[in-house]
Design a protein around this motif. Sequence first.
Motif, PDB file in Angstrom:
ATOM      1  N   LEU A   1       0.814  -1.213   0.000  1.00  0.00           N
ATOM      2  CA  LEU A   1       0.000   0.000   0.000  1.00  0.00           C
ATOM      3  C   LEU A   1       0.849   1.265   0.000  1.00  0.00           C
ATOM      4  CD1 LEU A   1      -2.792   1.404   0.311  1.00  0.00           C
ATOM      5  CD2 LEU A   1      -2.482   1.195   2.794  1.00  0.00           C
ATOM      6  N   HIS A   2       1.959   1.263   0.741  1.00  0.00           N
ATOM      7  CA  HIS A   2       2.774   2.472   0.853  1.00  0.00           C
ATOM      8  C   HIS A   2       3.438   2.858  -0.453  1.00  0.00           C
ATOM      9  CE1 HIS A   2       5.426  -0.921   1.414  1.00  0.00           C
ATOM     10  NE2 HIS A   2       6.478  -0.166   1.283  1.00  0.00           N
ATOM     11  N   LEU A   3       3.419   1.955  -1.446  1.00  0.00           N
ATOM     12  CA  LEU A   3       4.006   2.248  -2.749  1.00  0.00           C
ATOM     13  C   LEU A   3       2.938   2.472  -3.831  1.00  0.00           C
ATOM     14  CD1 LEU A   3       6.921  -0.373  -2.796  1.00  0.00           C
ATOM     15  CD2 LEU A   3       7.066   2.063  -2.259  1.00  0.00           C
ATOM     16  N   LYS A   4       1.676   2.419  -3.429  1.00  0.00           N
ATOM     17  CA  LYS A   4       0.591   2.483  -4.409  1.00  0.00           C
ATOM     18  C   LYS A   4       0.645   3.750  -5.250  1.00  0.00           C
ATOM     19  CE  LYS A   4      -4.459   2.375  -4.823  1.00  0.00           C
ATOM     20  NZ  LYS A   4      -5.744   2.258  -4.092  1.00  0.00           N
ATOM     21  N   TYR A   5       0.948   4.883  -4.624  1.00  0.00           N
ATOM     22  CA  TYR A   5       0.942   6.164  -5.343  1.00  0.00           C
ATOM     23  C   TYR A   5       2.353   6.644  -5.691  1.00  0.00           C
ATOM     24  CZ  TYR A   5      -3.854   6.035  -3.718  1.00  0.00           C
ATOM     25  OH  TYR A   5      -5.141   5.644  -3.465  1.00  0.00           O
ATOM     26  N   THR A   6       3.326   5.755  -5.589  1.00  0.00           N
ATOM     27  CA  THR A   6       4.702   6.079  -5.959  1.00  0.00           C
ATOM     28  C   THR A   6       4.947   5.544  -7.361  1.00  0.00           C
ATOM     29  OG1 THR A   6       5.403   5.885  -3.655  1.00  0.00           O
ATOM     30  CG2 THR A   6       7.130   5.829  -5.325  1.00  0.00           C
ATOM     31  N   LYS A   7       4.944   6.432  -8.349  1.00  0.00           N
ATOM     32  CA  LYS A   7       5.099   5.989  -9.735  1.00  0.00           C
ATOM     33  C   LYS A   7       6.540   6.097 -10.224  1.00  0.00           C
ATOM     34  CE  LYS A   7       0.827   4.917 -10.273  1.00  0.00           C
ATOM     35  NZ  LYS A   7       0.472   3.486 -10.283  1.00  0.00           N
ATOM     36  N   HIS A   8       7.295   7.039  -9.659  1.00  0.00           N
ATOM     37  CA  HIS A   8       8.668   7.265 -10.120  1.00  0.00           C
ATOM     38  C   HIS A   8       9.611   7.252  -8.921  1.00  0.00           C
ATOM     39  CE1 HIS A   8       7.406   8.370 -14.219  1.00  0.00           C
ATOM     40  NE2 HIS A   8       6.373   8.933 -13.620  1.00  0.00           N
ATOM     41  N   VAL A   9      10.675   6.476  -9.051  1.00  0.00           N
ATOM     42  CA  VAL A   9      11.689   6.365  -7.999  1.00  0.00           C
ATOM     43  C   VAL A   9      13.038   6.645  -8.630  1.00  0.00           C
ATOM     44  CG1 VAL A   9      12.813   4.837  -6.350  1.00  0.00           C
ATOM     45  CG2 VAL A   9      10.343   4.659  -6.735  1.00  0.00           C
ATOM     46  N   LYS A  10      13.786   7.611  -8.080  1.00  0.00           N
ATOM     47  CA  LYS A  10      15.088   7.954  -8.641  1.00  0.00           C
ATOM     48  C   LYS A  10      16.110   8.099  -7.526  1.00  0.00           C
ATOM     49  CE  LYS A  10      17.540  11.059 -11.784  1.00  0.00           C
ATOM     50  NZ  LYS A  10      18.770  11.006 -10.967  1.00  0.00           N
ATOM     51  N   ALA A  11      17.213   7.364  -7.684  1.00  0.00           N
ATOM     52  CA  ALA A  11      18.322   7.500  -6.744  1.00  0.00           C
ATOM     53  C   ALA A  11      19.157   8.720  -7.130  1.00  0.00           C
ATOM     54  CB  ALA A  11      19.179   6.239  -6.761  1.00  0.00           C
ATOM     55  N   PHE A  12      20.071   9.115  -6.273  1.00  0.00           N
ATOM     56  CA  PHE A  12      20.847  10.338  -6.464  1.00  0.00           C
ATOM     57  C   PHE A  12      22.131  10.063  -7.262  1.00  0.00           C
ATOM     58  CE2 PHE A  12      18.061  11.124  -2.975  1.00  0.00           C
ATOM     59  CZ  PHE A  12      17.758  12.482  -3.041  1.00  0.00           C
ATOM     60  N   ASP A  13      22.571  11.092  -7.997  1.00  0.00           N
ATOM     61  CA  ASP A  13      23.793  10.969  -8.788  1.00  0.00           C
ATOM     62  C   ASP A  13      25.026  11.070  -7.898  1.00  0.00           C
ATOM     63  OD1 ASP A  13      22.221  10.863 -11.058  1.00  0.00           O
ATOM     64  OD2 ASP A  13      22.436  13.002 -11.502  1.00  0.00           O
ATOM     65  N   GLY A  14      26.108  10.423  -8.351  1.00  0.00           N
ATOM     66  CA  GLY A  14      27.385  10.558  -7.658  1.00  0.00           C
ATOM     67  C   GLY A  14      28.012  11.918  -7.962  1.00  0.00           C
ATOM     68  N   LYS A  15      28.887  12.361  -7.081  1.00  0.00           N
ATOM     69  CA  LYS A  15      29.562  13.651  -7.268  1.00  0.00           C
ATOM     70  C   LYS A  15      30.857  13.465  -8.050  1.00  0.00           C
ATOM     71  CE  LYS A  15      26.485  15.810  -4.814  1.00  0.00           C
ATOM     72  NZ  LYS A  15      25.520  16.740  -5.452  1.00  0.00           N
ATOM     73  N   ALA A  16      31.275  14.550  -8.715  1.00  0.00           N
ATOM     74  CA  ALA A  16      32.511  14.515  -9.500  1.00  0.00           C
ATOM     75  C   ALA A  16      33.727  14.429  -8.586  1.00  0.00           C
ATOM     76  CB  ALA A  16      32.594  15.752 -10.383  1.00  0.00           C
ATOM     77  N   GLY A  17      34.820  13.841  -9.122  1.00  0.00           N
ATOM     78  CA  GLY A  17      36.068  13.784  -8.384  1.00  0.00           C
ATOM     79  C   GLY A  17      36.720  15.162  -8.304  1.00  0.00           C
ATOM     80  N   GLU A  18      37.719  15.274  -7.450  1.00  0.00           N
ATOM     81  CA  GLU A  18      38.415  16.546  -7.269  1.00  0.00           C
ATOM     82  C   GLU A  18      39.925  16.305  -7.289  1.00  0.00           C
ATOM     83  OE1 GLU A  18      37.038  18.388  -3.722  1.00  0.00           O
ATOM     84  OE2 GLU A  18      34.915  18.308  -4.283  1.00  0.00           O
ATOM     85  N   GLY A  19      40.650  17.435  -7.258  1.00  0.00           N
ATOM     86  CA  GLY A  19      42.105  17.326  -7.222  1.00  0.00           C
ATOM     87  C   GLY A  19      42.586  16.662  -5.953  1.00  0.00           C
ATOM     88  N   ALA A  20      43.901  16.429  -5.912  1.00  0.00           N
ATOM     89  CA  ALA A  20      44.535  15.747  -4.778  1.00  0.00           C
ATOM     90  C   ALA A  20      43.969  14.343  -4.591  1.00  0.00           C
ATOM     91  CB  ALA A  20      44.383  16.559  -3.492  1.00  0.00           C
ATOM     92  N   ARG A  21      43.534  13.766  -5.735  1.00  0.00           N
ATOM     93  CA  ARG A  21      43.020  12.384  -5.771  1.00  0.00           C
ATOM     94  C   ARG A  21      41.819  12.176  -4.841  1.00  0.00           C
ATOM     95  NH1 ARG A  21      48.653  11.898  -5.752  1.00  0.00           N
ATOM     96  NH2 ARG A  21      49.529  11.033  -7.684  1.00  0.00           N
ATOM     97  N   ARG A  22      41.034  13.198  -4.672  1.00  0.00           N
ATOM     98  CA  ARG A  22      39.850  13.076  -3.827  1.00  0.00           C
ATOM     99  C   ARG A  22      38.674  12.528  -4.630  1.00  0.00           C
ATOM    100  NH1 ARG A  22      40.080  19.050  -1.245  1.00  0.00           N
ATOM    101  NH2 ARG A  22      40.611  19.403  -3.430  1.00  0.00           N
TER     102      ARG A  22
END
Length: 335
Positions: free
Chosen positions: A60-81
Amino acid sequence: MASSNFIDYVKLNVRSGAGGAGSMHFRREKHVEKGGPDGGDGGRGGHVILKGNAQLWTLLHLKYTKHVKAFDGKAGEGARRTGAIGKDIILEVPLGTTARNAETGEQLFEITEDGQELILLKGGRGGLGNDHFKSPTNQTPQYAQPGESGQEAWVILELKVLADVGLVGFPNAGKSTLLSAVSAARPEIADYPFTTLVPNLGVVSYRDYKSFVMADIPGIIEGASQGRGLGLRFLRHIERNSILLFLIAADSTDIREEYQTLLNELRIYNPSLLDKDRLLAISKADLLTDEERASLQDELPDGMDVLLISAITQEGIEQLKDKIWKHLNQPFSVN
C-alpha cells in the motif's frame, strides 16, 4: 467496490543515479610548477534497493509512488579526492515480494527474509580521474572519464502471501468462516460469492503454545487460470503455501467434480502446485443429516484423507489442526 488497504501489485518507473565524472586536475603548489596529474575518481551513482520488512503486509505504501530515482554521484576533485557516492534509495517491502521487468516479464528476484537487501537497479560507476592515465609516454594526460549513466526500467512488484496453509475453494465455500473460527482474524463474511476480495492471514493457535499461519485467499472459479473472476490475483498467492487445504461445502452438488475442477485450475496455472501436500475438508457439516453423512463417502475423491468440519459447531476443527500440524512437520506426498 470499496477501496482496500491490501495492495499486492504496483508498477514503478525506477532510475538509478549516474556516476560522477572523474577529475582532470594537476598538482599545483608553491615551488611545484609542474606537478603530475592528481584528478580523483567520480563517486558511483545511487542504487535502488529493495529491503525486506517483516512488519509490512502490503504494498500500500508504494501504491501512489510511480517514479523512484536515486541520487547521482559527485565529480572527483584534485589531490586524488574521490567524489561522494550518490545516495541509495531503499524501498521496504513485505516478505514474499517479487520483482520483475515489466517489459520482458523476467523475474529478477524475490525478497524472503527480514532485513534482506537486494539491488533492483545498480547506480552508474564513477569516472576515473586523469591520475589513472599517466604513463612514461604521457605524463600529463588531458582527459578523465565521464561518469556512467544510471539505469532506468519499469518494474513490477508483486506480493505473494507467506502462509503455511492456503485455503483453496470455490467462492462461498466457507473459507472466511473457517479462518475466523480458528484464529483471531476477522475477514468479511457473507452469504454470497467473492466476499473475500483480498487475502486474509490468521495465526492459528495450536497445542503447547505452537502456531501456524493460514491464508484465506479469494475463491477460485473455473477458468481462473485464464484470468476469469479474480483469476491470477488469487493463484499467485498459493505458490508460497506449504499445504493446500481444499475446502468444499457439504451442500455442493458434486464434491468429487468440484475437487477435480479446483485441481485442474491449479495444474493449468502451475503444475508444480500439485506437488504440495493437500488436505480436503468438507465444510458446513452441521447442515448434513445422519443419512446424508452415511451416503457422503461415495461422493468423496478417491485416495484423499477427508475431514468433516463445521466452523459453527466446531466439529472436526481440532482434528483438522492436528492433521495440518502433522503435514507441516512430517510432510508426505499426496497422489
